[in-house]
Enzyme design. Structure first.
Site, PDB file in Angstrom:
ATOM      1  N   GLY A   1     -22.638 -46.958 -29.590  1.00 42.21           N
ATOM      2  CA  GLY A   1     -23.122 -48.332 -29.614  1.00 42.21           C
ATOM      3  C   GLY A   1     -22.195 -49.207 -30.435  1.00 42.21           C
ATOM      4  CB  SER A   2     -22.686 -52.559 -31.865  1.00 42.78           C
ATOM      5  OG  SER A   2     -23.711 -52.405 -32.830  1.00 42.78           O
ATOM      6  CB  THR A   3     -18.519 -51.528 -35.107  1.00 41.57           C
ATOM      7  OG1 THR A   3     -17.577 -50.976 -34.172  1.00 41.57           O
ATOM      8  CG2 THR A   3     -18.023 -51.272 -36.515  1.00 41.57           C
TER       9      THR A   3
ATOM     10  N   GLY B   1     -23.559 -48.727 -36.019  1.00 40.73           N
ATOM     11  CA  GLY B   1     -22.987 -47.478 -36.496  1.00 40.73           C
ATOM     12  C   GLY B   1     -22.911 -47.424 -38.007  1.00 40.73           C
TER      13      GLY B   1
ATOM     14  CD  GLU C   1     -17.749 -44.473 -27.716  1.00 44.41           C
ATOM     15  OE1 GLU C   1     -17.104 -45.501 -28.068  1.00 44.41           O
ATOM     16  OE2 GLU C   1     -18.511 -44.455 -26.753  1.00 44.41           O
TER      17      GLU C   1
ATOM     18  CE  LYS D   1     -34.388 -46.388 -29.624  1.00 42.78           C
ATOM     19  NZ  LYS D   1     -33.804 -47.564 -28.962  1.00 42.78           N
TER      20      LYS D   1
ATOM     21  CB  CYS E   1     -16.968 -49.042 -25.888  1.00 41.69           C
ATOM     22  SG  CYS E   1     -16.992 -47.394 -25.161  1.00 41.69           S
TER      23      CYS E   1
ATOM     24  CD  GLU F   1     -17.511 -53.679 -27.881  1.00 41.39           C
ATOM     25  OE1 GLU F   1     -17.128 -52.746 -27.166  1.00 41.39           O
ATOM     26  OE2 GLU F   1     -18.261 -53.523 -28.870  1.00 41.39           O
TER      27      GLU F   1
END
Length: 498
Positions: free
Chosen positions: A244-246, A249, A267, A191, A302, A401
């Protein structure tokens, strides 16, 4: 293959033809609902394509295709040597289609064409070749049990693997997951981010051409809350691996818990500390490398060294070099091979990045250089390289971030204070330390809580080393042979010997 400077990239972009369908079970398909979503180029804000806006029914179809291809063994039961041959063929096709794939990356996310060719496409081909070459060199084990048993420890593919990847390196982040997943015999559903789906579709087409069987590598397109969530909650997906972003995640961890406890690899974000100490004598070199690393890829990384922690005695010199280096990163036309900094991914992200300029000022930081949009007349999403100075580590620009071309400079009095500030973050992905003192390098690098520490350089890269972080920067590692472990189950088999 032509030299990149001999190609009229605007002409090539105008002539480029690409698929606007997803790939399920080896076929180009629209969404079952018939719905589409629009994707725009950040270069000029113009419509690139309308792509299938897929939902749960489409995900069910993709998972069913992947499950069928896995269970009948058309890929998983092939020998490692056979899978190796096909993955290396795919790497060759990626190189053969270098210009086309690079154009897709640049048009989709705004990075300079020279970077798309020289870094992204090259690295994607190398990744498939690496895991293709590696897979027939990974051995199972015989455990040292008693003589009346033969105890085997074998690695078996998970089954159906979903990979959800971001837009900053669309193909490369996909390759880091798809290549080891395919090498170990899994069937994959990729995706891509809705902002950058075109190269993923083309990659799946090339995989079919290379000999990957139908149903083994599928690409689904759509919005994250629809497609990503459906994959995360699906009871027949055996593993989901996300970059992607925390925040997102954490959603995938919830989805795994609410569904079948599928294996998860994450990650996630970073706010990487980059420490320049006075014990490193070539201060100007450290500052130049730091600027280049922070503004590379428009800061959309990142691992971006966006927290520059500098001993106070060399602070002024470092900032002056950063300001001079910014001249090399004036945003330019991404289709010009001389451009170093292109556009950020889209207008919405540009708005978010620009908000941090006001945040920095409101919290008392100085905007030393930059802080403005650029090339507004093009309709694209361009931002100047920006330096925030006199930053305190509790400010938002030091903790959050930004994912844009912005550096926050933090002055410290001692190396010990630098390490304390470096670790005062919810993230722990990458970091750097600049010192000529070998003992200091050993001692301080061990105290930094991050998955990667660069000493006297930044963003060193090789497929042979693992990539990933501590704390809220994720779970598991991409790259290296260690990545293969994510996509397999360990099985112990005991055979009694009469």
């Amino acid at each position: 293959m032509k030299n990149i400077d001999d190609i009229d990239w605007h002409e090539a972009a105008a002539a480029l033809k690409f698929s606007n369908k997803a790939i399920i079970d080896g076929r180009a398909v629209a969404a079952q609902s018939g719905e589409t979503f629009e994707t725009f180029s950040p270069i000029n804000g113009k419509l690139l394509a309308q792509l299938p806006k897929m939902g749960e029914a489409d995900i069910d179809a993709a998972v069913a295709a992947a499950r069928s291809s896995f269970e009948d063994g058309r890929w998983a039961d092939q020998s490692p040597a056979a899978r190796k041959k096909i993955l290396i063929r795919l790497a060759e096709l990626i190189n053969a289609h270098r210009d086309e794939l690079a154009l897709l990356e640049t048009l989709d996310m705004g990075k300079p064409i020279a970077k798309s060719i020289g870094i992204d496409v090259r690295a994607v081909a190398n990744c498939f070749a690496y895991y293709g070459e590696a897979i027939d060199k990974v051995y199972d084990e015989v455990a040292p049990t008693s003589n009346n048993y033969l105890s085997l420890v074998t690695k078996e593919p998970l089954g159906v693997v979903a990979a959800v990847v971001p837009w900053n390196f669309p193909m490369l982040m996909a390759a880091w997951k798809v290549a080891p997943a395919l090498a170990t015999g899994n069937s994959v559903i990729l995706k891509p981010a809705e902002q950058s789906s075109l190269s993923a579709i083309r990659l799946a087409e090339l995989a079919l051409e290379a000999g990957v069987p139908e149903g083994v590598f599928n690409v689904v397109t759509g919005l994250g809350p629809d497609v990503g969530r459906a994959l995360g909650l699906h009871m027949d997906v055996d593993g989901l691996f996300f970059t992607g972003s925390t925040m997102v995640g954490k959603f995938f961890m919830e989805y795994a818990a609410k569904s079948n406890l599928k294996k998860i690899g994450l990650e996630l974000g970073g706010k990487s500390p980059n420490i320049i100490l006075s014990s490193y004598k070539d201060t100007a070199h450290a500052a130049r490398v730091s600027a280049d690393a922070a503004w590379f890829n428009q800061g959309e990384m990142c691992t971006c060294p966006s927290r520059l922690i500098v001993e106070r005695s060399i602070h002024d010199e470092v900032v002056e070099v950063l300001k001079n280096q910014a001249k090399n990163f004036v945003p330019g036309d991404p289709l010009n091979t001389k451009t170093e900094m292109g556009a950020v991914v889209d207008a919405r992200h540009a708005d978010r990045v620009m908000e941090f300029v006001d945040v920095a000022r409101s919290e008392g930081a100085d905007v030393t250089i930059g802080g403005n949009r650029a090339r507004i007349e093009t309709g694209g999403s361009y931002i100047e390289p920006t330096i925030f100075d006199n930053v305190q580590n509790d400010m938002r620009v030091a903790q959050e971030e930004i994912f844009g071309p912005m550096i926050s400079v933090i002055a410290v009095d001692t190396p010990e204070e630098a390490i304390k500030i470096a670790n005062d973050s919810p993230y722990g992905l990458a970091s750097a330390l600049w010192t000529d003192d070998l003992s200091q390098a050993h001692q301080l690098s061990r105290k930094i809580r991050a998955g990667m520490v660069y000493v006297n350089d930044y963003d060193c890269d090789d497929l042979t080393t693992p990539f990933g972080g501590y704390k809220q920067s994720g779970i598991g590692r991409d790259k290296s042979l260690h990545a293969l472990d994510k996509y397999v189950e360990l099985k112990s088999t005991w055979i009694k010997i009469a």
